[in-house]
Design a protein around this motif. Structure first.
Motif, PDB file in Angstrom:
ATOM      1  N   GLN A  61       0.827  -1.206   0.000  1.00 54.54           N
ATOM      2  CA  GLN A  61       0.000   0.000   0.000  1.00 54.54           C
ATOM      3  C   GLN A  61       0.860   1.255   0.000  1.00 54.54           C
ATOM      4  O   GLN A  61       0.558   2.215  -0.704  1.00 54.54           O
ATOM      5  N   LYS A  70       3.853   1.735  -1.183  1.00 54.69           N
ATOM      6  CA  LYS A  70       4.461   1.951  -2.485  1.00 54.69           C
ATOM      7  C   LYS A  70       3.424   2.526  -3.461  1.00 54.69           C
ATOM      8  O   LYS A  70       3.691   3.470  -4.194  1.00 54.69           O
ATOM      9  N   PHE A 123       0.682   4.206  -2.712  1.00 55.10           N
ATOM     10  CA  PHE A 123       0.295   5.554  -2.299  1.00 55.10           C
ATOM     11  C   PHE A 123       1.352   6.573  -2.689  1.00 55.10           C
ATOM     12  O   PHE A 123       1.034   7.698  -3.054  1.00 55.10           O
ATOM     13  N   ARG A 124       2.615   6.201  -2.616  1.00 51.30           N
ATOM     14  CA  ARG A 124       3.679   7.128  -3.009  1.00 51.30           C
ATOM     15  C   ARG A 124       3.573   7.478  -4.481  1.00 51.30           C
ATOM     16  O   ARG A 124       3.698   8.635  -4.863  1.00 51.30           O
ATOM     17  N   GLU A 125       3.366   6.469  -5.309  1.00 51.35           N
ATOM     18  CA  GLU A 125       3.251   6.717  -6.754  1.00 51.35           C
ATOM     19  C   GLU A 125       2.012   7.567  -7.052  1.00 51.35           C
ATOM     20  O   GLU A 125       2.068   8.504  -7.853  1.00 51.35           O
ATOM     21  N   GLU A 126       0.908   7.248  -6.400  1.00 52.16           N
ATOM     22  CA  GLU A 126      -0.327   8.008  -6.608  1.00 52.16           C
ATOM     23  C   GLU A 126      -0.161   9.441  -6.106  1.00 52.16           C
ATOM     24  O   GLU A 126      -0.621  10.390  -6.737  1.00 52.16           O
ATOM     25  N   ASN A 127       0.526   9.605  -4.988  1.00 54.82           N
ATOM     26  CA  ASN A 127       0.757  10.923  -4.426  1.00 54.82           C
ATOM     27  C   ASN A 127       1.604  11.769  -5.383  1.00 54.82           C
ATOM     28  O   ASN A 127       1.328  12.948  -5.593  1.00 54.82           O
ATOM     29  N   ARG A 128       2.632  11.175  -5.970  1.00 52.26           N
ATOM     30  CA  ARG A 128       3.465  11.903  -6.937  1.00 52.26           C
ATOM     31  C   ARG A 128       2.645  12.320  -8.153  1.00 52.26           C
ATOM     32  O   ARG A 128       2.780  13.431  -8.657  1.00 52.26           O
ATOM     33  N   ASP A 150      -0.597  12.820  -8.266  1.00 53.54           N
ATOM     34  CA  ASP A 150      -1.525  13.876  -7.844  1.00 53.54           C
ATOM     35  C   ASP A 150      -0.811  15.214  -7.719  1.00 53.54           C
ATOM     36  O   ASP A 150      -1.328  16.252  -8.130  1.00 53.54           O
ATOM     37  N   HIS A 151       0.389  15.201  -7.152  1.00 55.52           N
ATOM     38  CA  HIS A 151       1.140  16.443  -7.026  1.00 55.52           C
ATOM     39  C   HIS A 151       1.504  17.015  -8.389  1.00 55.52           C
ATOM     40  O   HIS A 151       1.502  18.238  -8.569  1.00 55.52           O
ATOM     41  N   GLN A 180       0.425  20.699  -9.565  1.00 57.22           N
ATOM     42  CA  GLN A 180       1.461  21.657  -9.960  1.00 57.22           C
ATOM     43  C   GLN A 180       1.183  22.217 -11.347  1.00 57.22           C
ATOM     44  O   GLN A 180       1.350  23.411 -11.574  1.00 57.22           O
TER      45      GLN A 180
END
Length: 86
Positions: A25, A27, A29-34, A36-37, A41
């Motif tokens: 999870q 890993k 979430f990190r990819e999804e967070n990037r 989304d950012h 941006q």
């Protein structure tokens, strides 16, 4: 196998499974967070560009009111409505 050992074994399997699922999870979430950012941006850059253009138009319009001529370095702004002088 007695009940105590079965309980400990079940707890160990559940704990190991929980850790594996948590790592998977994190890993994801990190990819999804990037991603989304990156989207946010890009939208912020668009908003900043729009605000900058409107600021230039407003400055040009205010300069027109002061000098009745638009400045040469800013883009011309089409005046939509004026009040007729009496």
């Amino acid at each position: 196998m007695d009940a105590g050992l079965a309980t400990v074994l079940a707890a160990a399997v559940a704990t190991f499974g929980g850790i594996v699922v948590a790592l998977m999870q994190l890993k994801g979430f990190r990819e999804e967070n990037r991603a989304d950012h990156a989207v946010v941006q890009k939208r912020l850059d668009t908003v900043i560009d729009m605000v900058g253009k409107q600021g230039a138009k407003l400055t040009s319009h205010l300069d027109w009111h002061l000098s009745k001529e638009p400045t040469k370095d800013l883009p011309k702004v089409k005046q939509v409505a004026t009040r007729k002088k009496k």
